[in-house]
Design a protein around this motif. Structure first.
Motif, short mmCIF file in Angstrom:
data_model
loop_
_atom_site.label_atom_id
_atom_site.label_comp_id
_atom_site.label_asym_id
_atom_site.label_seq_id
_atom_site.Cartn_x
_atom_site.Cartn_y
_atom_site.Cartn_z
N GLU A 180 -12.66 -0.80 0.92
CA GLU A 180 -13.74 -1.23 0.29
C GLU A 180 -14.30 -2.43 0.83
O GLU A 180 -13.56 -3.26 1.22
CB GLU A 180 -13.59 -1.42 -1.11
N LEU A 187 0.95 -1.06 -0.26
CA LEU A 187 0.00 -0.05 -0.02
C LEU A 187 0.89 1.29 -0.01
O LEU A 187 1.78 1.29 0.72
CB LEU A 187 -0.94 -0.07 1.20
N SER A 210 -9.39 -6.06 -0.47
CA SER A 210 -10.15 -4.62 -0.16
C SER A 210 -9.07 -3.67 -0.62
O SER A 210 -8.06 -3.63 -0.52
CB SER A 210 -10.45 -4.51 1.33
N THR A 211 -9.70 -2.72 -1.64
CA THR A 211 -9.19 -1.50 -2.09
C THR A 211 -9.15 -0.40 -0.88
O THR A 211 -10.07 -0.18 -0.43
CB THR A 211 -9.91 -0.93 -3.44
N VAL A 212 -8.01 0.32 -0.72
CA VAL A 212 -7.62 1.06 0.43
C VAL A 212 -7.29 2.42 -0.32
O VAL A 212 -6.75 2.52 -1.33
CB VAL A 212 -6.48 0.75 1.02
N SER A 213 -8.08 3.41 0.39
CA SER A 213 -7.67 4.60 -0.15
C SER A 213 -7.61 5.49 1.12
O SER A 213 -8.02 5.52 2.13
CB SER A 213 -8.72 5.35 -0.74
N THR A 226 -6.57 6.26 -4.07
CA THR A 226 -6.33 4.88 -3.88
C THR A 226 -4.70 4.35 -3.80
O THR A 226 -4.09 5.02 -4.55
CB THR A 226 -6.94 4.05 -5.25
N THR A 257 -4.30 -2.31 -2.97
CA THR A 257 -5.33 -3.22 -2.47
C THR A 257 -4.71 -4.03 -1.42
O THR A 257 -3.63 -4.94 -1.59
CB THR A 257 -5.70 -4.31 -3.78
N THR A 271 -9.18 7.63 5.88
CA THR A 271 -9.04 6.19 5.24
C THR A 271 -10.24 5.63 4.90
O THR A 271 -11.49 5.80 5.71
CB THR A 271 -8.19 5.46 6.12
N HIS A 272 -10.08 4.61 4.23
CA HIS A 272 -11.36 3.84 3.67
C HIS A 272 -10.90 2.45 3.16
O HIS A 272 -9.93 2.64 2.25
CB HIS A 272 -12.17 4.70 2.71
#
Length: 202
Positions: free
Chosen positions: A143, A45, A175-178, A183, A186, A140-141
Motif C-alpha cells: 500500500e 511479515l 506500508s501494509t503488505v499483502s 494481509t 505492515t 504481492t502488493h
C-alpha cells in the motif's frame, strides 16, 4: 494534497511582489544522487522478521525562496527499487516513488556555508511488486504511504548561480503488505534518505 497546493500558491502570491523588486531569482534547481536506506528491521511479515534493501537513484528538486532564509522545496526522483527480505531470504522486489514537499530554513543565509533544517510531507507510491525467491510467482502488493519527512543539510555557495548541497531526510513510511490478497503485516520502512546535489539558480 489540495491543502498543500493551496498553501504553496498562497505563499508564492504573497511573496511575488518582494522578488519582483529583486534582481536575484527565487528559483533553484537541484540535481543529484540519493540513497534510500530503510531501517535495519522493518517489523514482521507473515510471522517472519522483515528487512528492506537500500537503493540509490538520481534525484531532482525545485526550490522557491520565500526570503533569504525560508524556502519551499519539491523533491522527485527516478523510481527506487528494493528487495524485501523475510528471515534474510529475498521475497519481494518492488519499486517506489517518494516525492516530498517541504519548507526549509537556512541559519546563515547569504553566507558561503549555510546549514539548514526543514520539514515536509511525503507520499510514497509502491508499484510493480513481484514475488521473488521464497515467494516466486506470488501476487504481492504494498500500500502507498503518507508521512512526515524531516530534512537537514548544508549548502555551499560556489558563485551567484551555482551551489553544492549535502543533505539527509528521515521519512516516516509504513506500508501494509499483502500476498495473494491476504494481509501479512505492515512494513515500517522509515528510511534515511541521504546524498548530494548541485544547485543552479535560474
Amino acid at each position: 494534497m489540495r491543502y498543500l497546493k493551496a498553501l504553496t500558491a498562497t505563499l508564492l502570491c504573497a511573496t511575488a511582489p518582494v522578488f519582483a523588486q529583486s534582481t536575484e531569482s527565487p528559483w533553484l534547481l537541484h540535481v543529484g544522487i540519493h540513497v534510500v536506506d530503510p531501517a535495519s528491521h522493518t517489523g514482521h511479515l507473515a510471522g517472519m522478521p522483515a528487512s528492506v534493501d537500500k537503493s540509490t537513484r538520481p534525484t531532482v528538486s525545485i526550490e522557491y525562496k520565500l526570503d533569504p532564509a525560508w524556502s519551499i522545496e519539491a523533491l522527485a526522483a527516478v523510481p527506487f527499487e528494493h528487495d524485501v527480505r523475510l528471515s534474510g531470504q529475498r521475497a519481494v522486489r518492488v519499486k517506489q516513488l517518494p516525492p516530498v514537499i517541504g519548507v526549509n530554513y537556512r541559519f546563515l543565509s547569504g553566507e558561503h556555508v549555510s546549514p539548514f533544517v526543514g520539514v515536509g510531507v511525503n507520499y510514497t507510491k509502491f508499484f510493480d511488486a513481484k514475488g521473488r525467491g521464497i515467494l516466486e510467482g506470488a501476487d504481492t502488493h504494498l500500500e502507498s504511504s503518507w508521512g512526515i519527512a524531516w530534512h537537514a543539510g548544508v549548502d555551499i555557495t560556489l558563485d551567484p548561480r551555482w551551489s553544492f548541497t549535502v543533505d539527509a531526510r528521515y521519512i516516516d513510511i509504513d506500508s501494509t503488505v499483502s500476498v495473494a490478497g491476504a494481509t501479512v503485516g505492515t512494513a515500517h520502512i522509515d528510511p534515511w534518505v541521504y546524498g548530494m546535489s548541485v544547485g543552479y539558480r535560474f
